[in-house]
Design a protein around this motif. Structure first.
Motif, PDB file in Angstrom:
ATOM      1  N   ASP A  15      41.257  36.497  43.733  1.00 23.15           N
ATOM      2  CA  ASP A  15      40.824  37.074  45.018  1.00 23.15           C
ATOM      3  C   ASP A  15      40.786  35.698  46.034  1.00 23.15           C
ATOM      4  O   ASP A  15      40.133  35.009  45.560  1.00 23.15           O
ATOM      5  N   TYR A  33      34.955  45.920  28.119  1.00 24.74           N
ATOM      6  CA  TYR A  33      35.522  44.547  28.556  1.00 24.74           C
ATOM      7  C   TYR A  33      34.936  43.485  27.957  1.00 24.74           C
ATOM      8  O   TYR A  33      33.774  43.453  27.708  1.00 24.74           O
ATOM      9  N   ALA A 173      40.535  47.794  44.845  1.00 22.33           N
ATOM     10  CA  ALA A 173      40.077  46.948  44.052  1.00 22.33           C
ATOM     11  C   ALA A 173      38.840  47.040  43.822  1.00 22.33           C
ATOM     12  O   ALA A 173      38.165  47.049  42.547  1.00 22.33           O
ATOM     13  N   ASN A 176      38.000  49.996  42.039  1.00 21.69           N
ATOM     14  CA  ASN A 176      37.950  50.238  40.602  1.00 21.69           C
ATOM     15  C   ASN A 176      36.860  49.424  39.825  1.00 21.69           C
ATOM     16  O   ASN A 176      36.315  49.822  38.820  1.00 21.69           O
ATOM     17  N   ALA A 177      36.460  48.334  40.470  1.00 21.26           N
ATOM     18  CA  ALA A 177      35.171  47.710  39.942  1.00 21.26           C
ATOM     19  C   ALA A 177      33.963  48.388  40.077  1.00 21.26           C
ATOM     20  O   ALA A 177      33.303  48.266  39.462  1.00 21.26           O
ATOM     21  N   LEU A 180      32.420  50.576  36.950  1.00 22.26           N
ATOM     22  CA  LEU A 180      31.583  49.854  36.149  1.00 22.26           C
ATOM     23  C   LEU A 180      30.078  50.016  36.456  1.00 22.26           C
ATOM     24  O   LEU A 180      29.233  49.961  35.778  1.00 22.26           O
ATOM     25  N   PRO A 319      29.056  43.852  38.143  1.00 29.43           N
ATOM     26  CA  PRO A 319      30.253  44.475  37.478  1.00 29.43           C
ATOM     27  C   PRO A 319      30.196  44.273  35.864  1.00 29.43           C
ATOM     28  O   PRO A 319      30.922  44.785  35.238  1.00 29.43           O
ATOM     29  N   MET A 342      33.535  41.080  42.880  1.00 30.01           N
ATOM     30  CA  MET A 342      33.966  42.425  42.662  1.00 30.01           C
ATOM     31  C   MET A 342      35.440  42.761  42.745  1.00 30.01           C
ATOM     32  O   MET A 342      36.149  43.271  42.075  1.00 30.01           O
ATOM     33  N   CYS A 345      37.367  41.284  40.021  1.00 30.15           N
ATOM     34  CA  CYS A 345      37.067  42.162  38.705  1.00 30.15           C
ATOM     35  C   CYS A 345      38.006  43.231  38.683  1.00 30.15           C
ATOM     36  O   CYS A 345      38.591  43.786  37.620  1.00 30.15           O
ATOM     37  N   GLY A 346      37.891  44.002  39.885  1.00 31.42           N
ATOM     38  CA  GLY A 346      38.783  45.209  40.064  1.00 31.42           C
ATOM     39  C   GLY A 346      40.201  44.952  39.818  1.00 31.42           C
ATOM     40  O   GLY A 346      41.033  45.636  39.296  1.00 31.42           O
ATOM     41  N   MET A 349      40.952  44.305  35.851  1.00 36.06           N
ATOM     42  CA  MET A 349      41.263  45.541  35.197  1.00 36.06           C
ATOM     43  C   MET A 349      42.382  46.187  35.223  1.00 36.06           C
ATOM     44  O   MET A 349      42.561  47.093  34.268  1.00 36.06           O
TER      45      MET A 349
END
Length: 353
Positions: A15, A33, A173, A176-177, A180, A319, A342, A345-346, A349
């Protein structure tokens, strides 16, 4: 791509924000994870301006330093372009087409939806599901970004020693995060309208999720840089010293009441203002709760000020709350950075095949 025998490989989520490069590597999947590696590497002022990379070499070098600090051998990466650089449209297509036929058909029709010449854009699509109005057709999400937005990120990753496998969109993204974080919400996020507010260094992004899908997004210029500049002005420090003092403490006693409290008030006003924009332009209804992300959400007491201003329940995004950690990842350090990771993380994943 769809071969069952192919092994899915983890990617580094990278990021690039206006003040730092954040990288994160996860292993596992399906909600279980482990954090294998992560690092945050600061960027000098103006290397990235309002999410546009203006100095590719400087960003590439920062990615390289972050990779060294993270002590990872993974060279595959996923990056994201900001929502402001992407055009998305949901289009309806015949449901009986193969992926290849769909791709050709979309390429033929894309110039109806995109205001640029097709040789200037990077294009991708994803089938969302059957069309509600016609069972023989499918809804397809089309996303396009000008090639220069994508190329500059790919070039920075390569300068940092990475191969870019995936270019995503920041909003996707985040979504996606957010799946969680939803695990810890009373309803799992279903049947609720949730405001995810990311207050970064220069930009505040409001993403409103309904049933865990982003239905509204808006960026406004406001962030932690204003607090750093006020510290710099008030106490006669350089910008770097002010940033360090903000994170590590050691400022005079009047810092809390005279500098930090007014900034928290401004932050709450900005969040409230963003919500009012949403209410005036949307039919979705009231927000049930606010989840704060971004570096500024870690400011002590900020969530309480925002809750008082907006009348909503406010929590801080983490997350990683159900993840295990590799031995080299320090729990207290990543817990502090969690709200600002965030997007990384997204991206982490995702997997490359």
């Amino acid at each position: 791509m769809g071969l069952l025998s192919s092994k899915e490989l983890p990617v580094m989520g990278v990021d690039v924000s206006s003040t730092a490069v954040k990288i994160l590597e996860l292993s596992g999947g399906g909600g279980k994870y482990r954090i294998e590696a992560y690092a945050v590497e600061p960027l000098p002022a103006n290397a990235v301006v309002e999410k546009n990379i203006t100095d590719v070499e400087v960003v590439g070098e920062a990615i390289g330093r972050a990779m060294k600090r993270a002590q990872t051998k993974n060279k595959l990466s996923a990056l994201a372009v900001p929502g402001s650089a992407v055009i998305t449209k949901i289009i309806s297509m015949p449901g009986n087409l193969s992926d290849d036929e769909l791709a050709s058909q979309i390429e033929l029709e894309a110039d109806q939806y995109i205001p640029y010449s097709l040789d200037e854009v990077n294009l991708d699509f994803e089938v969302i599901g059957p069309s509600e109005s016609d069972p023989d057709r499918v809804e397809v999400l089309l996303a396009a970004s000008r090639s220069e937005n994508v190329d500059v990120r790919v070039a920075a990753a390569e300068l940092g020693g990475l191969t870019c496998k995936i270019v995503d969109v920041e909003a996707f993204a985040l979504e996606n995060a957010f799946s969680l974080i939803a695990q810890d919400l009373p309803t799992g996020g279903i049947g609720e309208t949730i405001a995810l507010v990311d207050v970064g260094a220069t930009m505040t992004t409001l993403s409103v999720l309904s049933d865990l899908k982003i239905v509204y997004a808006r960026e406004q210029v406001f962030g932690g840089k204003q607090l750093t500049e006020e510290i710099q002005r008030r106490y006669g420090l350089s910008y770097e010293e002010a940033g360090l003092a903000k994170r590590q403490g050691g400022l005079p006693d009047n810092y809390g009441p005279e500098v930090l409290e007014p900034f928290k008030e401004s932050m709450a006003q900005q969040v409230n203002r963003a919500l009012q924009f949403f209410y005036s332009s949307s039919q979705v209804g009231q927000v049930d709760r606010i989840v704060m992300a971004g570096g500024c959400s870690s400011i002590d007491g900020a969530a309480d000020v925002i809750a008082a201003k907006t009348g909503c329940e406010v929590s801080i995004a983490n997350p990683f709350s159900h993840m295990s950690l590799a031995s080299k990842v320090r729990e207290n350090v990543i817990a502090n950075d969690a709200p600002s990771l965030m997007i990384a993380c997204g991206l982490a994943m995702r997997t490359a095949v």
